[in-house]
Design a protein around this motif. Structure first.
Motif, PDB file in Angstrom:
ATOM      1  N   VAL A   1       0.861  -1.192   0.000  1.00 39.48           N
ATOM      2  CA  VAL A   1       0.000   0.000   0.000  1.00 39.48           C
ATOM      3  C   VAL A   1       0.893   1.236   0.000  1.00 39.48           C
ATOM      4  CG1 VAL A   1      -1.785   1.275   1.242  1.00 39.48           C
ATOM      5  CG2 VAL A   1      -1.812  -1.237   1.240  1.00 39.48           C
ATOM      6  N   GLY A   2       0.868   1.988  -1.086  1.00 42.79           N
ATOM      7  CA  GLY A   2       1.685   3.203  -1.198  1.00 42.79           C
ATOM      8  C   GLY A   2       2.873   2.968  -2.107  1.00 42.79           C
TER       9      GLY A   2
ATOM     10  N   GLY B   1       3.142   6.202   4.017  1.00 42.81           N
ATOM     11  CA  GLY B   1       3.567   7.485   4.562  1.00 42.81           C
ATOM     12  C   GLY B   1       2.870   7.853   5.857  1.00 42.81           C
TER      13      GLY B   1
ATOM     14  N   GLY C   1      -0.826  13.192  -0.691  1.00 39.78           N
ATOM     15  CA  GLY C   1      -1.431  11.861  -0.497  1.00 39.78           C
ATOM     16  C   GLY C   1      -1.377  11.332   0.921  1.00 39.78           C
TER      17      GLY C   1
ATOM     18  N   GLY D   1      16.121  13.469  -1.691  1.00 37.94           N
ATOM     19  CA  GLY D   1      16.582  12.126  -2.053  1.00 37.94           C
ATOM     20  C   GLY D   1      17.842  11.713  -1.323  1.00 37.94           C
TER      21      GLY D   1
ATOM     22  N   THR E   1      -6.072   4.431  -6.453  1.00 37.94           N
ATOM     23  CA  THR E   1      -6.714   3.319  -5.747  1.00 37.94           C
ATOM     24  C   THR E   1      -6.326   3.366  -4.260  1.00 37.94           C
ATOM     25  OG1 THR E   1      -6.507   2.040  -7.789  1.00 37.94           O
ATOM     26  CG2 THR E   1      -7.056   0.803  -5.804  1.00 37.94           C
ATOM     27  N   PRO E   2      -6.952   4.250  -3.494  1.00 33.09           N
ATOM     28  CA  PRO E   2      -6.591   4.334  -2.076  1.00 33.09           C
ATOM     29  C   PRO E   2      -7.052   3.123  -1.284  1.00 33.09           C
ATOM     30  CG  PRO E   2      -8.405   5.838  -2.582  1.00 33.09           C
ATOM     31  CD  PRO E   2      -7.940   5.270  -3.893  1.00 33.09           C
ATOM     32  N   ALA E   3      -6.163   2.566  -0.482  1.00 30.06           N
ATOM     33  CA  ALA E   3      -6.556   1.505   0.451  1.00 30.06           C
ATOM     34  C   ALA E   3      -7.406   2.134   1.541  1.00 30.06           C
ATOM     35  CB  ALA E   3      -5.313   0.874   1.052  1.00 30.06           C
TER      36      ALA E   3
ATOM     37  N   GLY F   1       5.529   8.140  -6.088  1.00 29.26           N
ATOM     38  CA  GLY F   1       6.635   9.026  -5.700  1.00 29.26           C
ATOM     39  C   GLY F   1       6.531   9.532  -4.279  1.00 29.26           C
TER      40      GLY F   1
ATOM     41  N   MET G   1      -2.758   8.178  -5.222  1.00 31.13           N
ATOM     42  CA  MET G   1      -2.686   9.323  -6.133  1.00 31.13           C
ATOM     43  C   MET G   1      -2.627   8.847  -7.581  1.00 31.13           C
ATOM     44  SD  MET G   1      -2.487  12.000  -4.087  1.00 31.13           S
ATOM     45  CE  MET G   1      -1.573  13.361  -4.794  1.00 31.13           C
TER      46      MET G   1
HETATM   47  C1  LIG Z   1      10.635  18.666   0.908  1.00 27.57           C
HETATM   48  C2  LIG Z   1      11.104  17.395   1.531  1.00 27.57           C
HETATM   49  C3  LIG Z   1      12.464  17.092   1.519  1.00 27.57           C
HETATM   50  C4  LIG Z   1      12.916  15.925   2.136  1.00 27.57           C
HETATM   51  N1  LIG Z   1      14.238  15.586   2.041  1.00 27.57           N
HETATM   52  C5  LIG Z   1      14.675  14.432   2.602  1.00 27.57           C
HETATM   53  C6  LIG Z   1      16.004  13.977   2.408  1.00 27.57           C
HETATM   54  O1  LIG Z   1      16.781  14.519   1.625  1.00 27.57           O
HETATM   55  N2  LIG Z   1      16.394  12.861   3.072  1.00 27.57           N
HETATM   56  C7  LIG Z   1      15.558  12.166   3.895  1.00 27.57           C
HETATM   57  O2  LIG Z   1      15.973  11.176   4.490  1.00 27.57           O
HETATM   58  N3  LIG Z   1      14.259  12.536   4.034  1.00 27.57           N
HETATM   59  C8  LIG Z   1      13.800  13.619   3.381  1.00 27.57           C
HETATM   60  N4  LIG Z   1      12.468  13.948   3.470  1.00 27.57           N
HETATM   61  C9  LIG Z   1      11.557  12.989   4.123  1.00 27.57           C
HETATM   62  C10 LIG Z   1      11.398  11.774   3.209  1.00 27.57           C
HETATM   63  O3  LIG Z   1      11.206  12.218   1.884  1.00 27.57           O
HETATM   64  C11 LIG Z   1      10.235  10.869   3.596  1.00 27.57           C
HETATM   65  O4  LIG Z   1      10.272  10.584   4.964  1.00 27.57           O
HETATM   66  C12 LIG Z   1      10.329   9.534   2.856  1.00 27.57           C
HETATM   67  O5  LIG Z   1      10.559   9.762   1.482  1.00 27.57           O
HETATM   68  C13 LIG Z   1       9.048   8.745   3.069  1.00 27.57           C
HETATM   69  O6  LIG Z   1       9.034   7.659   2.191  1.00 27.57           O
HETATM   70  P1  LIG Z   1       7.770   6.681   2.208  1.00 27.57           P
HETATM   71  O7  LIG Z   1       7.941   5.759   1.065  1.00 27.57           O
HETATM   72  O8  LIG Z   1       7.581   6.134   3.547  1.00 27.57           O
HETATM   73  O9  LIG Z   1       6.536   7.637   1.951  1.00 27.57           O
HETATM   74  P2  LIG Z   1       6.164   8.428   0.590  1.00 27.57           P
HETATM   75  O10 LIG Z   1       7.349   8.533  -0.309  1.00 27.57           O
HETATM   76  O11 LIG Z   1       5.522   9.689   1.012  1.00 27.57           O
HETATM   77  O12 LIG Z   1       5.127   7.471  -0.112  1.00 27.57           O
HETATM   78  C14 LIG Z   1       3.875   7.201   0.453  1.00 27.57           C
HETATM   79  C15 LIG Z   1       2.905   6.920  -0.686  1.00 27.57           C
HETATM   80  O13 LIG Z   1       1.700   6.349  -0.142  1.00 27.57           O
HETATM   81  C16 LIG Z   1       0.600   6.880  -0.842  1.00 27.57           C
HETATM   82  N5  LIG Z   1      -0.603   6.692  -0.024  1.00 27.57           N
HETATM   83  C17 LIG Z   1      -1.016   7.382   1.060  1.00 27.57           C
HETATM   84  N6  LIG Z   1      -2.161   6.880   1.535  1.00 27.57           N
HETATM   85  C18 LIG Z   1      -2.494   5.838   0.741  1.00 27.57           C
HETATM   86  C19 LIG Z   1      -3.575   4.925   0.719  1.00 27.57           C
HETATM   87  N7  LIG Z   1      -4.579   4.976   1.607  1.00 27.57           N
HETATM   88  N8  LIG Z   1      -3.609   3.979  -0.253  1.00 27.57           N
HETATM   89  C20 LIG Z   1      -2.628   3.914  -1.189  1.00 27.57           C
HETATM   90  N9  LIG Z   1      -1.587   4.773  -1.221  1.00 27.57           N
HETATM   91  C21 LIG Z   1      -1.505   5.714  -0.252  1.00 27.57           C
HETATM   92  C22 LIG Z   1       0.993   8.326  -1.058  1.00 27.57           C
HETATM   93  O14 LIG Z   1       0.218   8.923  -2.077  1.00 27.57           O
HETATM   94  C23 LIG Z   1       2.470   8.181  -1.422  1.00 27.57           C
HETATM   95  O15 LIG Z   1       2.653   8.011  -2.808  1.00 27.57           O
HETATM   96  C24 LIG Z   1      12.003  15.070   2.799  1.00 27.57           C
HETATM   97  C25 LIG Z   1      10.626  15.364   2.757  1.00 27.57           C
HETATM   98  C26 LIG Z   1      10.181  16.497   2.118  1.00 27.57           C
HETATM   99  C27 LIG Z   1       8.712  16.764   2.059  1.00 27.57           C
END
Ligand SMILES: Cc1cc2nc3c(=O)[nH]c(=O)nc-3n(C[C@H](O)[C@H](O)[C@H](O)COP(=O)(O)OP(=O)(O)OC[C@H]3O[C@@H](n4cnc5c(N)ncnc54)[C@H](O)[C@@H]3O)c2cc1C
Length: 509
Positions: free
Chosen positions: A44-45, A229, A253, A82, A192-194, A74, A70
């Protein structure tokens, strides 16, 4: 990369409608009339953690389906810089992290932390292994708190940008996306939100999601990985977990859906008290709730609080945890005196060039390109303008006497080259030439931290300390950092926990 265009407003309206369909309970397998999709592992995500988890589960022999809320994947990973951690000596790094935990008074799970640091050895090689040939990484810094023992064992890396593009998580996520969708042909269901976990006798066996306004049931034979996330776009959760008013730098998202789903199954929750964030998110239109990167062209600016006074060395403000520094509450005035703060400057600084890095908005995505002379932004009201200091003080509702005195002191410091807050006064310039300007700035989140606690197999734990059968997490959802957040730890955590959770779910009996 983006599959479709979406505005923040129409996304929010759409998601509220979808949310209305969702019930507050878990779904029971016995009530499922039909399974619409099936895989060994359902992720999921589709951000960094989801991409890493999908790859790893597939490579461990599982069939995989990814659900993404979404129209594009990403998440915050793509929006981010990154940057990720690479560890050279995990024992020294463990000493360092224990030091951070001690001064932030944070809970850590030592087994989990050691595993994370061990897994972060050789991250640079692993990232390069799934990136296109020719990808280069750069080391862009060391640990956030260099004075702590062990800090030298931790470095931050990111992909070196091509064609003078700003550094961002875009190439990192594109590499993950291509590995998932193109090379492994793993289906990603966008839009397709969970909504609910489907449970059979306490075991998670699938996910109920919304697609085209209808419910679909997705069966997960081995496990569900919540990689969706955190809660930064959920106002209620923010009010409960964070201090003061916060703006959002990430994608829209992440509304805490996975945290709520896991809570319904009794998940233990940790580290919800923190968010990575800067102190200078400022409003720049409806599409761009916060911008991250003021870049003043001269030293002719100061930052004042709501009393109209300076309180720190503006050049030393840290990007990732400064968020915490401004969240103080004054019990006498019953205000957050630093929310908002104001960047104050004069016409000379305005005319010297762009006041903000050109890429504004959801960092790297949905960008607003800032003008060279800052005039459209003044006309739009994002920058406030006044003919006198007194008028400016009235515009931003601070004491005119205090603001005038603060600026007088600042201008004297420019003369004497000595600043009581230790600023480098070779660069300092007086604020003397009308008109005068102010930009209100707010704490702005780089995601939010915390969520369901996980064990070293990335299984989500319940409040009794037992894993919830077949339920896993990865990434920011359940992050270990809380107020220990530092640059690089979160993208690193997304990649590492995705890799671990994918393998663990794929090998589940
Ligand atoms: C501006 C900015 C700069 C940053 N820079 C850094 C950095 O350089 N280094 C670092 O370590 N951290 C950084 N961070 C933090 C880091 O980007 C995030 O903590 C990390 O990328 C989270 O990854 P993730 O895969 O857990 O979540 P995400 O990459 O946010 O992915 C979560 C996905 O789940 C989807 N989603 C949500 N709810 C649902 C649902 N119900 N059903 C299906 N899909 C769903 C969302 O749409 C999203 O696509 C930064 C954050 C921001 C905003």
């Amino acid at each position: 990369m983006m599959q479709d265009s979406i505005t923040r407003r129409n996304f929010v309206v759409g998601s509220m409608a979808a949310a209305a369909c969702a019930s507050a309970s878990v779904a029971l397998a016995e009530d499922v009339a039909q399974w619409d999709q099936e895989a060994d592992v359902v992720v999921v995500g589709f951000g960094g953690a989801g991409g890493s988890a999908a790859m790893s589960a597939f490579d461990a022999g599982a069939s995989v389906i990814v659900l993404e809320k979404m129209p594009f994947g990403g998440g915050d990973t793509e929006v981010s810089t990154g940057g990720f951690l690479n560890v050279t000596d995990p024992e020294a790094a463990f000493t360092y992290i224990k030091g951070v935990a001690a001064f932030t008074v944070s809970e850590t799970d030592e087994d989990w932390m050691q595993l994370y640091l061990n897994e972060s050895v050789g991250m640079t090689d692993w990232v390069l292994s799934f990136c296109p040939e020719g990808t280069e990484l750069i080391e862009y810094g060391k640990a956030q708190y260099p004075s702590l023992e062990g800090a030298d064992s931790v470095s931050k890396f990111k992909i070196y940008p091509q064609n003078n593009e700003p550094t961002s998580g875009i190439p990192l996520f594109e590499a993950l996306r291509s590995n998932v969708e193109d090379q492994r042909q793993i289906p990603v269901l966008y839009n397709t939100p969970a909504k609910r976990l489907i449970v059979d006798n306490g075991v998670v066996v699938g996910v109920e999601a919304i697609q085209d306004s209808a419910i679909i049931n997705v069966k997960a034979n081995k496990g569900v990985i919540l990689a969706c996330g955190s809660y930064e776009n959920n106002d209620t959760m923010k009010r409960n977990c964070l201090i003061g008013e916060t703006r959002i730098l990430g994608t829209p998202g992440n509304t805490g859906d996975g945290i709520r789903m896991a809570q319904k199954l009794g998940a233990d929750i940790w580290h919800m008290n923190g968010a990575g964030g800067c102190a200078w998110g400022f409003e720049c239109g409806e599409e761009h709730q916060a911008a991250a990167r003021p870049a003043m062209p001269t030293g002719g600016f100061i930052w004042v609080d709501k009393t109209g006074k300076r309180f720190f060395n503006e050049e030393k403000m840290e990007r990732h945890s400064a968020f915490l520094g401004v969240g103080i509450f004054d019990t006498v005035t019953m205000t957050y005196p630093r929310i908002p703060m104001y960047i104050v400057f004069d016409e000379n600084n305005r005319a010297a060039g762009q006041l903000v890095d050109s890429k504004t908005g959801f960092f790297g995505l949905h960008e607003y390109t800032w003008s060279a002379d800052n005039m459209p932004e003044i006309e739009a009201g994002w920058i406030l303008r006044a003919d006198s200091i007194e008028e400016l003080a009235q515009l931003i509702n601070v004491s005119p006497e205090n603001l005038a005195a603060t600026i007088e002191t600042w201008n004297a410091s420019c003369e004497s080259k000595e600043d009581s807050f230790g600023r480098d006064m070779d660069w300092g310039r007086p604020i003397a030439e009308p008109p005068f300007y102010a930009i209100p700035t707010y704490p702005a989140t780089m995601g939010a931290q915390g969520g369901p606690k996980r064990n070293t197999s990335c299984q989500i734990m319940d409040v009794e300390g037992n894993p919830i059968p077949h339920l896993f997490s990865a990434g920011e959802l359940g992050s270990q950092w809380g107020i220990m957040f530092q640059p690089g730890v979160a993208v690193g955590e997304a990649l590492v926990t995705g890799r671990l959770a994918g393998k663990a779910a794929a090998t589940m009996e």
